[in-house]
Write an enzyme that holds these catalytic residues in place. Structure first.
Site, mmCIF file in Angstrom:
data_model
loop_
_atom_site.group_PDB
_atom_site.id
_atom_site.type_symbol
_atom_site.label_atom_id
_atom_site.label_comp_id
_atom_site.label_asym_id
_atom_site.label_seq_id
_atom_site.Cartn_x
_atom_site.Cartn_y
_atom_site.Cartn_z
ATOM 1 N N SER A 89 0.874 -1.217 0.072
ATOM 2 C CA SER A 89 0.120 0.140 0.094
ATOM 3 C C SER A 89 0.864 1.344 0.105
ATOM 4 C CB SER A 89 -0.871 -0.132 1.274
ATOM 5 O OG SER A 89 -1.767 1.009 1.291
ATOM 6 N N GLU A 94 2.604 14.582 0.384
ATOM 7 C CA GLU A 94 2.756 15.803 -0.199
ATOM 8 C C GLU A 94 3.765 16.110 -1.123
ATOM 9 O OE1 GLU A 94 3.002 18.160 3.046
ATOM 10 O OE2 GLU A 94 0.963 17.862 4.225
ATOM 11 N N HIS A 97 7.270 11.590 -3.816
ATOM 12 C CA HIS A 97 7.762 10.306 -3.597
ATOM 13 C C HIS A 97 7.084 9.482 -4.001
ATOM 14 C CE1 HIS A 97 8.387 6.963 -0.355
ATOM 15 N NE2 HIS A 97 9.451 7.223 -0.686
ATOM 16 N N PHE A 122 1.000 -7.901 -9.293
ATOM 17 C CA PHE A 122 1.127 -6.663 -8.562
ATOM 18 C C PHE A 122 -0.287 -6.303 -7.932
ATOM 19 C CE2 PHE A 122 -0.066 -2.218 -8.980
ATOM 20 C CZ PHE A 122 1.264 -1.455 -8.350
#
Length: 167
Positions: A89, A94, A97, A122
């Site tokens: 997950s 912000e 990344h 996946f």
């Protein structure tokens, strides 16, 4: 794959082949463990429902989603597995990344699958917030871990079918 207002985790498990002779790995991320443990458990539930014994389900954890491809590669190299289900997950933050991690994981998992000629699936959530992740880890949109395990078994069945055919 989860879609708004639709639960795509409801599969007819009777359509899957007998998997009692298979060995499947499940690699899950320790990061966002509320979500990843639910995904892992969904994948394991499907595998057990298809007659895989505990001995033939290899479960390993990695620190984060970015490490999933290498964890899958380790299983392909050091364990006799027919497929690997990768669950993780990544939740948008912000900074950029999120994009780097998601792209790296997606490409890495695909590369391991092609390198070892095995289904490496996946099953990584790439959501904007924790609510979206919860909805896809056993909530209103189902459980992506279930979907990933179903995909792994269907791909193993396809591979076995093609290897036995006279095409």
């Amino acid at each position: 794959m989860a879609t708004e207002n639709k639960n795509l985790s409801q599969h007819d498990l009777n359509d899957l082949p007998d998997c009692s002779g298979l060995r499947v790995g499940v690699v899950f991320s320790e990061w966002n463990d509320e979500i990843t443990h639910a995904l892992r458990d969904g994948a394991i539930e499907v595998l057990k429902s298809q007659n895989l014994s505990d001995h033939n389900i290899v479960v390993k954890s990695v620190p984060g989603s970015f490490e999933l491809p290498l964890g899958a590669q380790f299983l392909c190299e050091h364990d006799t597995v027919d497929a690997v289900v990768c669950v993780g997950s990544v939740i948008r933050g912000e900074t950029s990344h999120f994009e780097y991690v998601c792209q790296g994981v997606a490409h890495g998992i695909k590369d391991v699958s092609l390198k070892y000629n095995k289904p490496v699936i996946f099953g990584v959530l790439t959501d904007d917030n924790i609510e979206q992740s919860r909805a896809r880890a056993g909530g209103k949109h189902g459980n992506k871990g279930i979907e990933a395990a179903v995909a792994a078994l269907k791909m193993v069945a396809l591979q076995m079918d093609l290897s036995q055919s006279n095409y």
